[in-house]
Scaffold this motif. Sequence first.
Motif, short mmCIF file in Angstrom:
data_model
loop_
_atom_site.label_atom_id
_atom_site.label_comp_id
_atom_site.label_asym_id
_atom_site.label_seq_id
_atom_site.Cartn_x
_atom_site.Cartn_y
_atom_site.Cartn_z
N ALA A 206 48.14 7.76 -25.97
CA ALA A 206 47.85 8.06 -27.37
C ALA A 206 49.15 8.20 -28.17
CB ALA A 206 47.01 9.32 -27.49
N SER A 207 50.10 8.96 -27.65
CA SER A 207 51.34 9.15 -28.40
C SER A 207 52.23 7.92 -28.32
CB SER A 207 52.09 10.38 -27.90
OG SER A 207 52.37 10.28 -26.52
N GLY A 208 52.30 7.24 -27.16
CA GLY A 208 53.14 6.07 -27.03
C GLY A 208 52.67 4.92 -27.89
N PHE A 209 51.39 4.60 -27.79
CA PHE A 209 50.83 3.56 -28.65
C PHE A 209 50.94 3.96 -30.11
CE2 PHE A 209 47.04 2.46 -31.16
CZ PHE A 209 47.21 1.09 -31.26
N GLY A 210 50.57 5.21 -30.41
CA GLY A 210 50.58 5.67 -31.80
C GLY A 210 51.95 5.57 -32.43
N THR A 425 48.56 18.23 -24.97
CA THR A 425 49.66 17.71 -25.76
C THR A 425 49.32 16.38 -26.43
OG1 THR A 425 50.58 16.64 -23.77
CG2 THR A 425 51.38 18.84 -24.33
N ILE A 426 48.05 16.11 -26.64
CA ILE A 426 47.64 14.85 -27.23
C ILE A 426 48.05 14.76 -28.70
CG2 ILE A 426 45.35 15.64 -27.95
CD1 ILE A 426 44.32 12.84 -27.04
N CYS A 427 48.37 13.55 -29.14
CA CYS A 427 48.61 13.29 -30.56
C CYS A 427 48.37 11.82 -30.85
CB CYS A 427 50.03 13.68 -30.98
SG CYS A 427 51.27 12.41 -30.65
N CYS A 428 48.38 11.49 -32.11
CA CYS A 428 48.50 10.11 -32.58
C CYS A 428 47.31 9.23 -32.21
CB CYS A 428 49.79 9.48 -32.05
SG CYS A 428 51.23 10.54 -32.14
N THR A 429 46.11 9.77 -32.22
CA THR A 429 44.93 8.98 -31.89
C THR A 429 44.27 8.37 -33.12
OG1 THR A 429 43.41 10.86 -32.09
CG2 THR A 429 44.45 10.51 -29.94
N GLY A 430 44.71 8.78 -34.30
CA GLY A 430 44.05 8.32 -35.52
C GLY A 430 42.75 9.04 -35.80
N ASP A 431 42.34 9.96 -34.93
CA ASP A 431 41.08 10.69 -35.08
C ASP A 431 41.40 12.12 -35.51
OD1 ASP A 431 38.66 11.98 -34.91
OD2 ASP A 431 38.29 11.48 -32.81
N PRO A 432 41.10 12.49 -36.76
CA PRO A 432 41.43 13.85 -37.22
C PRO A 432 40.68 14.94 -36.47
CG PRO A 432 40.02 12.72 -38.82
CD PRO A 432 40.43 11.69 -37.80
N ASP A 433 39.60 14.57 -35.78
CA ASP A 433 38.84 15.56 -35.00
C ASP A 433 39.42 15.76 -33.60
OD1 ASP A 433 37.03 15.96 -37.11
OD2 ASP A 433 35.80 14.27 -36.46
N GLN A 434 40.39 14.95 -33.22
CA GLN A 434 41.00 15.07 -31.89
C GLN A 434 42.09 16.13 -31.97
OE1 GLN A 434 40.40 12.57 -28.98
NE2 GLN A 434 41.04 14.47 -28.02
#
Length: 596
Positions: A206-210, A425-434
């Motif tokens: 998620a963070s690497g792609f994002g 530590t998730i980030c950068c998924t484009g999903d504001p609910d994540q």
Amino acid sequence: MRVLLLVVLVIAALAAVAFWQRDRIETLLRAQKAEWEHDRAVSAMGAERLDEAMVPMPDGVRLATDVYLPEGAEGPLPAILMRLPYGKTRFGEVRKWMRTFLPEGYAVVVQDMRGRYASEGVWAPYPDEAADGAATLDWIAAQGWSDGKVGTIGCSALGETQLMLASERHPAHGAMIPMGAGGAIGTLDGAYGFFGFFEGGILNLASGFGWFVAAGGKTPDRMGKPPVDYPLGLNTLPVRDAVATFREDPTDYTAFLDHFDDPAYWAASGFIDADDRFGTPFLIVDNWYDGARESLRLAARMRETGAEGTALILPGLHCDIGGAFVDGAVGDMPVEPAQGQDFDALFVGFMDHHLKGAPAPELPPVRYYLMGEDRWMDAESWPPAAAVTETFYLDGESLNREPPAQGRESFTSDPLDPVPTIGGTICCTGDPDQRAGPLDQRPIEGRADLLVLTGSELTQPLRIVGPMRAHLHVSTDVPDTDLVARLTDVAPDGTSLMIQEGALRLRYRDGYATPELMEPGKVYEATVDLRDIAYAVPAGHRLRLHLAGSSFPRLARNLNGGGDPYAETEAHAAQITIHTGGDTPSRVELSILPDG
């Protein structure tokens, strides 16, 4: 008629050019808007902005550099330097530190890294950053407004490159405050955590792609962000094609994937390794639900090689300096607002001491926030010297302090139906609910592909302060698969709050530089690092361990075929067996701080 046809063709050609150049046009428009907004902010600060300088590097590449002087300043002045890949007039953190340090009598210098925005050259993380930073310090020290003393500050990439610069031991580098900079760690202590791109040998998808899809351009004409369908990108197979689905220009995304277990590639990439030495005084700042583990290791290495400083670990998320105290929580975990501090004043005091000769702030080698008890703790080392290791053994559906009889538990991990990520530590998924951070894990605890082992009710608080590791004896019917281990805090009402999560790609069980596939059916011992934490589990609560083969989309799925995990497209379900007790004592080892 021919004239009309010619006009139509010209219009069509112009339209085609406009279409293919839309990213560049949009980038220019955004840049102009950002410049106007930046100019207004600078005017409101009363700062004097000098003409943009193109600072030459040793290889002739010139880096665009802005200098801001306090209103009415009479030099020479110490300087605060920020070097960044996000645009020196458009990134909000730049203005944040300008507002903090200009009124305190500092010049502020801001520079686009090579290949970014107004600078020349080709960008990559981070083969050029140590030398470019050192050449920039030379330039600052030679300016008439400068007294030759420079402090550096900034978060994430702005922090990582400070650490690389510090390895140069430049005489003008008087102090540094790297924040959220765990991605600098490289191969130090066997971490292989380059750019925060990998964990346990697995792509932080998620963070690497994002990051690379939004900001991976390597030259100034490629600074625009394309339209991105995040669910499509995160589900793209093969994984190596995810960024290229949206960006036609090259990025370092695939290079990172291709070279993960190539030490020679990383040795030339600028990340920190065991040969680096340090001398710059530091205040390294991080959060438990970011790169605290890596920052603590980096701080220890800097002290070992001659630098003095402090690791300050907060309870929040990436680059969230004090936000948990403002919000009263991180994730689903309450945080006491009254424990918040004036971090800006601390940072100014730290710089004043090292750059102006002011009294030193009272700081220990390690200051950390103990979650659950909502208090700050000091230590001379990490983990604290008083910490002891406590072991919990896996036994069926239980975690016990005593070793059990021989046993085994199995589950099937299907990469086409992965265990969903909840928090961490998730980030950068484009999903504001994540959401990120310590969240309630009950929504996934009924899944058949998740082993859940729960300990007995605690009769007294358990203060976990330090690293956490799961030593697991495992077999599988495929040549390679992943293990995800998650520790949770189970309250009497059933809430199962994440404490921390870690993962390991099993081909790397003996080290990242020595991958080896598994023989189906053979039992191997593997250690999953659950990261570090300072977390007090209250009496009356229980510890719980999750074991799974995935945590998606935080981590890239292993398709379990044993080939290049980022080139595979055919998924294989894996039966994973955890062997317990007897001569296969699968267990979790926690660093525990006793009472007192």
